[in-house]
Structures are given as C-alpha cells and as structure tokens.
Design a protein around this motif. Structure first.
Motif, PDB file in Angstrom:
ATOM      1  N   VAL A 272      52.061  22.979  13.091  1.00  7.76           N
ATOM      2  CA  VAL A 272      51.057  23.997  13.720  1.00  7.76           C
ATOM      3  C   VAL A 272      50.250  24.532  12.359  1.00  7.76           C
ATOM      4  O   VAL A 272      50.706  24.910  11.477  1.00  7.76           O
ATOM      5  CB  VAL A 272      52.102  25.080  14.155  1.00  7.76           C
ATOM      6  CG1 VAL A 272      51.239  26.348  14.760  1.00  7.76           C
ATOM      7  CG2 VAL A 272      52.813  24.704  15.200  1.00  7.76           C
ATOM      8  N   GLU A 273      48.975  24.412  12.733  1.00  5.68           N
ATOM      9  CA  GLU A 273      47.924  24.738  11.626  1.00  5.68           C
ATOM     10  C   GLU A 273      47.457  26.289  11.974  1.00  5.68           C
ATOM     11  O   GLU A 273      47.162  26.379  13.054  1.00  5.68           O
ATOM     12  CB  GLU A 273      46.740  23.894  11.531  1.00  5.68           C
ATOM     13  CG  GLU A 273      47.303  22.378  11.146  1.00  5.68           C
ATOM     14  CD  GLU A 273      46.022  21.432  10.927  1.00  5.68           C
ATOM     15  OE1 GLU A 273      44.833  21.903  11.508  1.00  5.68           O
ATOM     16  OE2 GLU A 273      46.458  20.294  10.651  1.00  5.68           O
ATOM     17  N   PHE A 274      47.502  27.235  11.185  1.00  8.37           N
ATOM     18  CA  PHE A 274      47.092  28.567  11.429  1.00  8.37           C
ATOM     19  C   PHE A 274      45.584  28.735  10.858  1.00  8.37           C
ATOM     20  O   PHE A 274      45.120  28.551   9.714  1.00  8.37           O
ATOM     21  CB  PHE A 274      47.897  29.403  10.455  1.00  8.37           C
ATOM     22  CG  PHE A 274      49.461  29.502  10.813  1.00  8.37           C
ATOM     23  CD1 PHE A 274      49.639  30.593  11.722  1.00  8.37           C
ATOM     24  CD2 PHE A 274      50.249  28.473  10.787  1.00  8.37           C
ATOM     25  CE1 PHE A 274      51.204  30.920  12.260  1.00  8.37           C
ATOM     26  CE2 PHE A 274      51.547  28.726  11.476  1.00  8.37           C
ATOM     27  CZ  PHE A 274      51.932  29.666  12.056  1.00  8.37           C
ATOM     28  N   ILE A 275      44.830  29.365  12.020  1.00  7.93           N
ATOM     29  CA  ILE A 275      43.482  29.400  11.715  1.00  7.93           C
ATOM     30  C   ILE A 275      43.065  30.873  11.476  1.00  7.93           C
ATOM     31  O   ILE A 275      42.486  31.118  10.360  1.00  7.93           O
ATOM     32  CB  ILE A 275      42.686  29.017  13.049  1.00  7.93           C
ATOM     33  CG1 ILE A 275      43.149  27.499  13.608  1.00  7.93           C
ATOM     34  CG2 ILE A 275      41.047  29.019  12.827  1.00  7.93           C
ATOM     35  CD1 ILE A 275      42.962  26.493  12.545  1.00  7.93           C
ATOM     36  N   LYS A 276      43.599  31.708  12.238  1.00  9.50           N
ATOM     37  CA  LYS A 276      43.121  33.294  11.809  1.00  9.50           C
ATOM     38  C   LYS A 276      44.364  34.019  12.797  1.00  9.50           C
ATOM     39  O   LYS A 276      44.720  33.560  13.534  1.00  9.50           O
ATOM     40  CB  LYS A 276      41.920  33.513  12.386  1.00  9.50           C
ATOM     41  CG  LYS A 276      41.435  33.416  13.754  1.00  9.50           C
ATOM     42  CD  LYS A 276      40.162  34.007  14.235  1.00  9.50           C
ATOM     43  CE  LYS A 276      39.116  33.440  13.472  1.00  9.50           C
ATOM     44  NZ  LYS A 276      37.505  34.285  13.667  1.00  9.50           N
ATOM     45  N   ARG A 277      44.498  35.234  12.269  1.00  8.63           N
ATOM     46  CA  ARG A 277      45.360  36.098  12.571  1.00  8.63           C
ATOM     47  C   ARG A 277      44.608  37.011  13.882  1.00  8.63           C
ATOM     48  O   ARG A 277      43.572  37.521  13.636  1.00  8.63           O
ATOM     49  CB  ARG A 277      45.815  37.249  11.826  1.00  8.63           C
ATOM     50  CG  ARG A 277      47.164  37.970  12.272  1.00  8.63           C
ATOM     51  CD  ARG A 277      47.644  38.760  10.810  1.00  8.63           C
ATOM     52  NE  ARG A 277      49.036  39.225  11.105  1.00  8.63           N
ATOM     53  CZ  ARG A 277      49.061  40.471  11.553  1.00  8.63           C
ATOM     54  NH1 ARG A 277      48.038  41.353  11.730  1.00  8.63           N
ATOM     55  NH2 ARG A 277      50.334  41.244  11.821  1.00  8.63           N
ATOM     56  N   ILE A 278      45.129  37.029  15.084  1.00  4.87           N
ATOM     57  CA  ILE A 278      44.623  37.731  16.190  1.00  4.87           C
ATOM     58  C   ILE A 278      44.859  38.990  16.248  1.00  4.87           C
ATOM     59  O   ILE A 278      44.078  39.910  16.418  1.00  4.87           O
ATOM     60  CB  ILE A 278      44.763  37.028  17.319  1.00  4.87           C
ATOM     61  CG1 ILE A 278      44.378  35.651  17.246  1.00  4.87           C
ATOM     62  CG2 ILE A 278      44.340  37.821  18.765  1.00  4.87           C
ATOM     63  CD1 ILE A 278      45.110  34.654  18.707  1.00  4.87           C
ATOM     64  N   ARG A 279      46.363  39.385  16.097  1.00  6.10           N
ATOM     65  CA  ARG A 279      46.653  40.776  16.194  1.00  6.10           C
ATOM     66  C   ARG A 279      48.248  41.112  15.703  1.00  6.10           C
ATOM     67  O   ARG A 279      48.742  39.937  15.327  1.00  6.10           O
ATOM     68  CB  ARG A 279      46.674  41.252  17.700  1.00  6.10           C
ATOM     69  CG  ARG A 279      47.552  40.327  18.486  1.00  6.10           C
ATOM     70  CD  ARG A 279      47.553  40.651  19.962  1.00  6.10           C
ATOM     71  NE  ARG A 279      48.278  40.300  21.020  1.00  6.10           N
ATOM     72  CZ  ARG A 279      49.663  40.108  21.219  1.00  6.10           C
ATOM     73  NH1 ARG A 279      50.296  40.850  20.611  1.00  6.10           N
ATOM     74  NH2 ARG A 279      50.032  39.326  21.832  1.00  6.10           N
ATOM     75  N   ASP A 280      48.508  42.025  15.729  1.00  8.73           N
ATOM     76  CA  ASP A 280      50.000  42.392  15.426  1.00  8.73           C
ATOM     77  C   ASP A 280      50.908  42.130  16.367  1.00  8.73           C
ATOM     78  O   ASP A 280      50.369  42.069  17.518  1.00  8.73           O
ATOM     79  CB  ASP A 280      50.251  44.004  14.916  1.00  8.73           C
ATOM     80  CG  ASP A 280      49.495  44.518  13.634  1.00  8.73           C
ATOM     81  OD1 ASP A 280      49.254  43.417  12.911  1.00  8.73           O
ATOM     82  OD2 ASP A 280      49.337  45.563  13.703  1.00  8.73           O
ATOM     83  N   GLU A 281      52.171  41.943  16.089  1.00  9.69           N
ATOM     84  CA  GLU A 281      53.178  41.732  17.223  1.00  9.69           C
ATOM     85  C   GLU A 281      53.500  43.294  17.752  1.00  9.69           C
ATOM     86  O   GLU A 281      53.644  44.039  16.797  1.00  9.69           O
ATOM     87  CB  GLU A 281      54.559  41.194  16.663  1.00  9.69           C
ATOM     88  CG  GLU A 281      55.581  40.891  17.844  1.00  9.69           C
ATOM     89  CD  GLU A 281      56.692  40.104  17.259  1.00  9.69           C
ATOM     90  OE1 GLU A 281      57.255  39.243  17.832  1.00  9.69           O
ATOM     91  OE2 GLU A 281      57.151  40.436  15.986  1.00  9.69           O
ATOM     92  N   ILE A 282      53.522  43.165  19.019  1.00  5.73           N
ATOM     93  CA  ILE A 282      53.588  44.464  19.728  1.00  5.73           C
ATOM     94  C   ILE A 282      54.571  44.611  20.563  1.00  5.73           C
ATOM     95  O   ILE A 282      54.909  43.551  21.347  1.00  5.73           O
ATOM     96  CB  ILE A 282      52.239  44.788  20.500  1.00  5.73           C
ATOM     97  CG1 ILE A 282      50.971  44.643  19.692  1.00  5.73           C
ATOM     98  CG2 ILE A 282      52.169  46.411  21.138  1.00  5.73           C
ATOM     99  CD1 ILE A 282      49.607  44.884  20.159  1.00  5.73           C
TER     100      ILE A 282
END
Length: 310
Positions: A272-282
């Motif tokens: 799994v390659e990480f591109i960007k952070r979308i949001r916090d875990e809510i």
C-alpha cells in the motif's frame, strides 16, 4: 543485481566500490551514495555495491529503544535493484558483529571478505563497536589497507537535511506528501491480507486488512489516498490507519478499500503506497453518517485516478 551475505560472499571476490550505511528508507540522501558508487565503479572498472544490515543496528544494541523502520528488507532490495547495482550486500547485525572494533570491521569484512577499493559514506557515518569509528578513522585506515574514501554531502529539501529520522517525524505527523518528496517515491506499508471484522463489507465498502509488523513506522491515524499493488498491478485505494472509533474497536489496524476491485485476496501479499492524507479518523454518530463520508472519500479518490499512471 546479485544479493550477497555471510554465506555466499566467498564466491564474489572482485574489487568493489561500496556505499556504506543502514539505508533505512533509501531516501534521496542514500540515493546520492548509491549513484556515486555506480559512477566510480564505471570510472575505475570495478563492481558497484551497497552494504547494509538485515536489522537496524540499534535493535541489536538496545532492543527496546530502536527507531521504527521506514522500509522492509524486501523493499530495500527492490529499491537497490532499480539503480542497477552489481551487488546488494546484506549482513546480520548480531551481537558478535556489534562487538567488532572499527579496524576489524574494515579489515575482516570490507577488505578481506568484500575486497573493497572505494568506500562511499555520508558525512555522519559511524561504524564499529559502539559506533566508535568515524570518517577520520575510516580515512586513516585507508592508508593501511589501500582503499579510497568518498564523502557525500547531505541532501537538503527546503534547507532541511534529509535523514531517516526527519522522514519518520513527517510520517508520524501525517505529512505524507513531504515524506514522499524526501524519499523520492511513495512511502509504503506491505504485508499479508488478514481477516478483519468485515464491517466495511457490511457498509458496502469492503476493506483489505494487512498484518502489521510493529517494527515499522505507521502514519498518523487518519484516512489516506493510496495506491495498492497486487500481483504487480496497481489499484486506487482509500486506507484507514487507526482504531475504528465509530465501532469502539480500539485495535490499531491498517485497512484499505480497493476501488474497482472485488477479488478475494485473503492471504495474499500486497503493498500500500501512501499518496496524501485525506482527513482525520472521525467517530461518527451513526453508520449512515460514516457511509456518507466514505462516499465523499470515494469521490475524492476517484478524482485522483491519474496517480495510477505515476
């Protein structure tokens, strides 16, 4: 590229340029060492190589205080191979090895066993028992054992020296895009797909959970845009790193919804390659709220479909 270790080293006694280091992450700074090794191997008509260890040296020296790793040995060898090195040399850094004096490391390993003629190091390189050897010592022994030393200046990004520790801090803060720039590629996690609670399947977004080796660093809890490599083919993904607070799970997991993919991959190895952070875990108030947010995440991810070709 031939992989050398303690057991087959005697078969390959040709003269070598050797880039030396832990190479945790093989970031842009490490890459300069490798490129210089290849350059000098061509100029001097000898073999190019990189020397590293299966374990981080600190794990052997102080088992409970070693840094989290950025890269697996499998991935490290894969990255080495991209540079077309002649050899990747990977040794066990066990208790016996950790007791080698700086001179014995040079004479017994680098000279007698590996036939090193040129050493490539970063300016902070340390070696030998309790890291008591430094560049000046390495240079002083070069006169005795007939090799040359090339010191590579650090690589900077926005005036900050790129280092494995700096990249770890970026990943732990969720600054994946900055970490990727320092790595010169996407940060990734890899492992075998294991059975989870199947909550995602119930919600219409089935996820692949990967086994987590706690020796390796994890990004800050949250939801990330990812690429998923399955049998050498890439798929777009949305990956949650965290504890699933909506369902009060509280067990840390890494689970990925693989877009436009519906095959059974339990037990398979994926990356799994990480591109960007979308949001916090809510923590959502209801499953319906969570589903609506996941639909938004899906739309966001699909708008980045171009990354599959990068």
């Amino acid at each position: 590229m031939v992989i050398l270790d303690e057991y087959n080293i005697k078969k390959y006694n040709d003269k070598k340029v050797i880039a030396l280091g832990n190479f945790d992450g093989i970031h842009l700074g490490h890459q300069e060492l490798i490129k210089k090794a290849i350059e000098l191997s061509k100029v001097n008509k000898i073999s190019s190589s990189a020397f590293t260890f299966r374990q981080h040296t600190m794990k052997t020296i102080c088992e409970n205080k070693f840094p989290k790793l950025l890269i697996t040995n499998r991935k490290k060898l894969e990255e080495f191979s991209k540079f077309m090195l002649d050899y990747a040399i990977i040794y066990d850094f066990n208790k016996d090895f950790s007791l080698l004096s700086p001179e014995n490391f040079i004479k017994d390993i680098l000279i007698d066993k590996l036939n090193m003629k040129i050493a490539i190091v970063g300016e902070n390189y340390r070696f030998g028992y309790r890291a008591s050897g430094d560049i000046q010592l390495l240079k002083s022994f070069s006169k005795i054992y007939d090799y040359k030393v090339e010191v590579i200046e650090p690589v900077k990004l926005n005036e900050i020296i790129i280092s494995s520790s700096y990249i770890r801090s970026l990943i732990q803060e969720g600054k994946i895009e900055e970490a990727n720039k320092c790595l010169g590629r996407y940060f990734s996690l890899e492992g075998y797909v294991i059975s989870g609670r199947k909550v995602g399947r119930k919600l219409g977004f089935p996820t692949a959970n990967i086994s987590i080796d706690r020796d390796y660093i994890l990004p800050l809890n949250g939801v990330y845009l990812t690429k998923v490599k399955i049998l050498n083919k890439y798929f777009l993904g949305i990956t949650n790193v965290g504890i699933n607070p909506t369902f009060n799970v509280n067990n840390l997991s890494v689970e990925t919804y693989i877009i436009d993919f519906n095959k059974n991959i339990y037990g398979m190895f994926i990356e799994v390659e990480f591109i960007k952070r979308i949001r916090d875990e809510i923590k959502f108030n209801s499953e319906e709220e969570l589903i609506e947010q996941m639909k938004e995440d899906y739309i966001f991810a699909k708008s980045h479909n171009y990354i599959l070709h990068n």
